[in-house]
Design a protein around this motif. Structure first.
Motif, short mmCIF file in Angstrom:
data_model
loop_
_atom_site.label_atom_id
_atom_site.label_comp_id
_atom_site.label_asym_id
_atom_site.label_seq_id
_atom_site.Cartn_x
_atom_site.Cartn_y
_atom_site.Cartn_z
N ASP A 1 -6.04 -2.38 -6.90
CA ASP A 1 -5.03 -2.20 -7.94
C ASP A 1 -4.30 -3.46 -8.39
OD1 ASP A 1 -5.34 0.66 -7.96
OD2 ASP A 1 -4.35 0.66 -6.01
N ASP B 1 -3.57 0.07 -3.44
CA ASP B 1 -4.35 -0.87 -2.63
C ASP B 1 -4.47 -2.19 -3.38
OD1 ASP B 1 -6.23 -2.28 -1.18
OD2 ASP B 1 -7.80 -0.78 -1.37
N GLU C 1 0.80 -1.23 0.00
CA GLU C 1 0.00 0.00 0.00
C GLU C 1 0.83 1.27 0.00
OE1 GLU C 1 -2.80 -0.48 3.21
OE2 GLU C 1 -4.19 -1.48 1.83
N ARG C 2 1.97 1.22 -0.64
CA ARG C 2 2.76 2.45 -0.78
C ARG C 2 2.08 3.33 -1.83
NH1 ARG C 2 8.87 1.68 -1.55
NH2 ARG C 2 8.87 3.78 -0.75
N TYR C 3 2.32 4.61 -1.74
CA TYR C 3 1.81 5.60 -2.71
C TYR C 3 0.29 5.51 -2.85
CZ TYR C 3 6.75 5.14 -3.78
OH TYR C 3 8.12 5.04 -3.70
N ASP C 4 -0.41 5.19 -1.79
CA ASP C 4 -1.88 5.09 -1.80
C ASP C 4 -2.40 3.99 -2.73
OD1 ASP C 4 -2.30 7.08 0.11
OD2 ASP C 4 -2.19 8.66 -1.41
#
Length: 64
Positions: free
Chosen positions: A50, A46, A41-44
């Motif tokens: 995603d 998910d 969940e880096r950089y928003d």
């Protein structure tokens, strides 16, 4: 939620890595760092929204 299907492995059974690598237990392969960014969940990002591997494993359609 960090993806429950992400593991970091220090080898592939025939060789050892200097640094642990991201492994997707659904795709059953090592994944690129950008894929691991989705898993963690880096950089928003998910995994549920995603990641096609996660969505397919969970039986989610893209329009959900």
């Amino acid at each position: 939620m960090t993806c429950p299907h992400l593991e970091y492995r220090e080898g592939d059974g025939s060789r050892e890595f200097e640094t642990a690598r991201a492994f997707c237990t659904v795709a059953e392969r090592f994944v690129q760092p950008v894929r691991a960014d989705i898993c963690t969940e880096r950089y928003d990002l998910d995994p549920e929204a995603d990641c096609e591997y996660f969505r397919e494993h969970e039986g989610l359609d893209w329009d959900e």
